[in-house]
Motif scaffolding. Structure first.
Motif, PDB file in Angstrom:
ATOM      1  N   THR A   1      -6.853  10.799 -12.444  1.00  0.00           N
ATOM      2  CA  THR A   1      -7.735  11.427 -11.467  1.00  0.00           C
ATOM      3  C   THR A   1      -8.085  10.511 -10.301  1.00  0.00           C
ATOM      4  N   ALA A   2      -7.506   9.318 -10.256  1.00  0.00           N
ATOM      5  CA  ALA A   2      -7.907   8.350  -9.234  1.00  0.00           C
ATOM      6  C   ALA A   2      -7.422   8.726  -7.844  1.00  0.00           C
ATOM      7  N   GLY A   3      -6.300   9.415  -7.759  1.00  0.00           N
ATOM      8  CA  GLY A   3      -5.789   9.837  -6.466  1.00  0.00           C
ATOM      9  C   GLY A   3      -5.059   8.744  -5.705  1.00  0.00           C
ATOM     10  N   LEU A   4      -4.817   7.609  -6.340  1.00  0.00           N
ATOM     11  CA  LEU A   4      -4.095   6.512  -5.692  1.00  0.00           C
ATOM     12  C   LEU A   4      -2.706   6.393  -6.304  1.00  0.00           C
ATOM     13  N   GLY A   5      -1.707   6.762  -5.555  1.00  0.00           N
ATOM     14  CA  GLY A   5      -0.348   6.646  -6.052  1.00  0.00           C
ATOM     15  C   GLY A   5       0.130   5.207  -6.001  1.00  0.00           C
ATOM     16  N   PRO A   6       1.268   4.927  -6.600  1.00  0.00           N
ATOM     17  CA  PRO A   6       1.802   3.562  -6.583  1.00  0.00           C
ATOM     18  C   PRO A   6       2.181   3.132  -5.173  1.00  0.00           C
ATOM     19  N   ASP A   7       1.771   1.949  -4.823  1.00  0.00           N
ATOM     20  CA  ASP A   7       2.087   1.381  -3.517  1.00  0.00           C
ATOM     21  C   ASP A   7       2.015  -0.131  -3.660  1.00  0.00           C
ATOM     22  N   LYS A   8       3.114  -0.752  -4.030  1.00  0.00           N
ATOM     23  CA  LYS A   8       3.109  -2.178  -4.337  1.00  0.00           C
ATOM     24  C   LYS A   8       2.725  -3.021  -3.132  1.00  0.00           C
TER      25      LYS A   8
END
Length: 281
Positions: A202-209
Motif C-alpha cells: 500500500t506504500a505506492g512507491l514502486g522500485p526505483d534504484k
C-alpha cells in the motif's frame, strides 16, 4: 535472563489496528503472535482481514479478527469489548492506520479545510482515541502495558506537498510524549516508531534504484519486517525502561544533511584527494 525471555509476550493480549492490508500490519501481527501474544487483529475491511487472518491461523498463531472502524466511537468500543473478553490480560496496542491519499498532495497554499480535517481525523484522531481507551482500561485494572503508535519521518521534518499529513504525524509524536509522562507512574509505556520509505503493497512507491540510491543513505527502501521488529522491541520487556521515545527506521534519511550528493559526499567539496578517499576510488 535471555533475549528469548525478554521478547516473550506469552499471556498478553495485544491489539494491532490496521492488520489486514497484507503489508506492515499483517507482518507485525505474525511477528507479535509468534512471540506468544494473543493478537486482536483489527481492520476496516472484512474481506482483507479474513484472508490474512486465515493464513496466520494456519500457522498455529493466536489471532482474533475484529472488523471495526477505529475512527468511530462505536469501532473503538467493539475493539475493547473483544480484547477484554480474552483470558489473557490486555497489555499492548499498536496503531498503524494512517496515510495520505494522492488527492490530498499539494502545496500548503492549496490545502482545503476538508482535506486538512480528513488527514487529522485519519492520522491523529483514530490513533488518539483508541490509545486513550486502552490506557483507561489498563489504568483501571492496574495492569502494566506498552502502547506503540506508527508515526512517520514526515512528522520529524518539513513535508512539502503533504503538510497536513506531516502536521498530523508531528501531533502523534506530541501525543505519545504527553501520554508517556501521564502514564509512567502506572507502568504503562507509550512510544512510537517513525518509518521512512517502506516497501509495502500500500506504500505506492514502486522500485526505483536510482531514486533510492540518491535519496536514502542506505540506498534502498526499508522492509516492513524492519519496522515490525522495532515495534516488537518496544512491546517487549527489552524496552522495559523506555517511554516517550521515537524509534526512527528510515535508512538514515532524517539525519542526511541536505548538502550531500548522491554518494553522501559534501556537495561543495573541491579537494580531489578528499573526494577520492571518500569514494574509495
Amino acid at each position: 535472563m535471555t533475549a528469548e525471555t525478554l521478547l516473550d509476550l506469552t499471556g498478553r493480549t495485544i491489539i494491532v489496528a490496521g492488520a489486514g492490508g497484507g503489508g506492515m500490519g499483517t507482518i507485525l501481527t505474525r511477528l507479535v503472535a509468534s512471540a506468544g501474544a494473543t493478537v486482536i487483529a483489527v481492520d476496516n475491511s472484512r474481506a482483507s482481514l479474513e484472508e490474512h487472518v486465515q493464513s496466520l491461523r494456519s500457522e498455529g498463531l493466536s489471532i482474533v479478527p475484529v472488523q471495526a472502524d477505529i475512527g468511530t466511537e462505536q469501532g473503538v468500543e467493539e475493539i475493547m469489548v473483544r480484547a477484554l473478553a480474552e483470558p489473557d490480560d490486555l497489555f499492548g496496542l499498536v496503531t498503524i492506520v494512517g496515510g495520505v491519499p494522492d488527492a490530498y498532495w499539494g502545496a500548503a497554499t492549496e490545502v482545503t479545510r476538508e482535506g486538512w480535517q480528513w488527514l487529522f481525523a485519519y492520522n491523529l484522531d483514530s490513533m488518539f482515541f483508541l490509545t486513550q481507551a486502552v490506557a483507561r482500561e489498563l489504568r483501571a485494572r492496574r495492569l502494566p502495558g506498552s502502547l506503540v503508535s506508527i508515526a512517520s519521518i514526515s512528522g520529524l521534518t518539513a513535508t512539502p506537498f503533504h503538510i497536513g499529513y506531516g502536521a498530523a504525524k508531528a501531533a502523534v509524536l506530541s501525543v505519545v510524549k504527553t501520554m508517556a509522562l501521564e502514564l509512567a507512574a502506572d507502568n504503562i509505556r507509550v512510544n512510537s516508531v517513525a518509518p521512512g520509505a517502506i516497501a509495502t503493497p500500500t506504500a505506492g512507491l514502486g522500485p526505483d534504484k536510482e531514486r533510492d540510491r540518491w535519496a536514502v543513505p542506505m540506498a534502498r527502501q526499508g522492509r516492513a519486517e524492519e519496522v515490525a521488529s522495532s515495534v516488537l522491541y518496544l512491546l517487549s520487556d527489552m524496552a522495559g525502561y523506555m517511554t516517550g521515545q521515537c524509534l526512527v527506521v528510515d535508512g538514515g534519511v532524517s539525519v542526511k544533511w541536505s548538502h550531500l550528493d548522491a554518494e553522501n559526499c559534501p556537495a561543495y567539496a573541491r579537494d580531489r584527494s578528499f573526494l577520492d578517499r571518500w569514494r574509495r576510488e
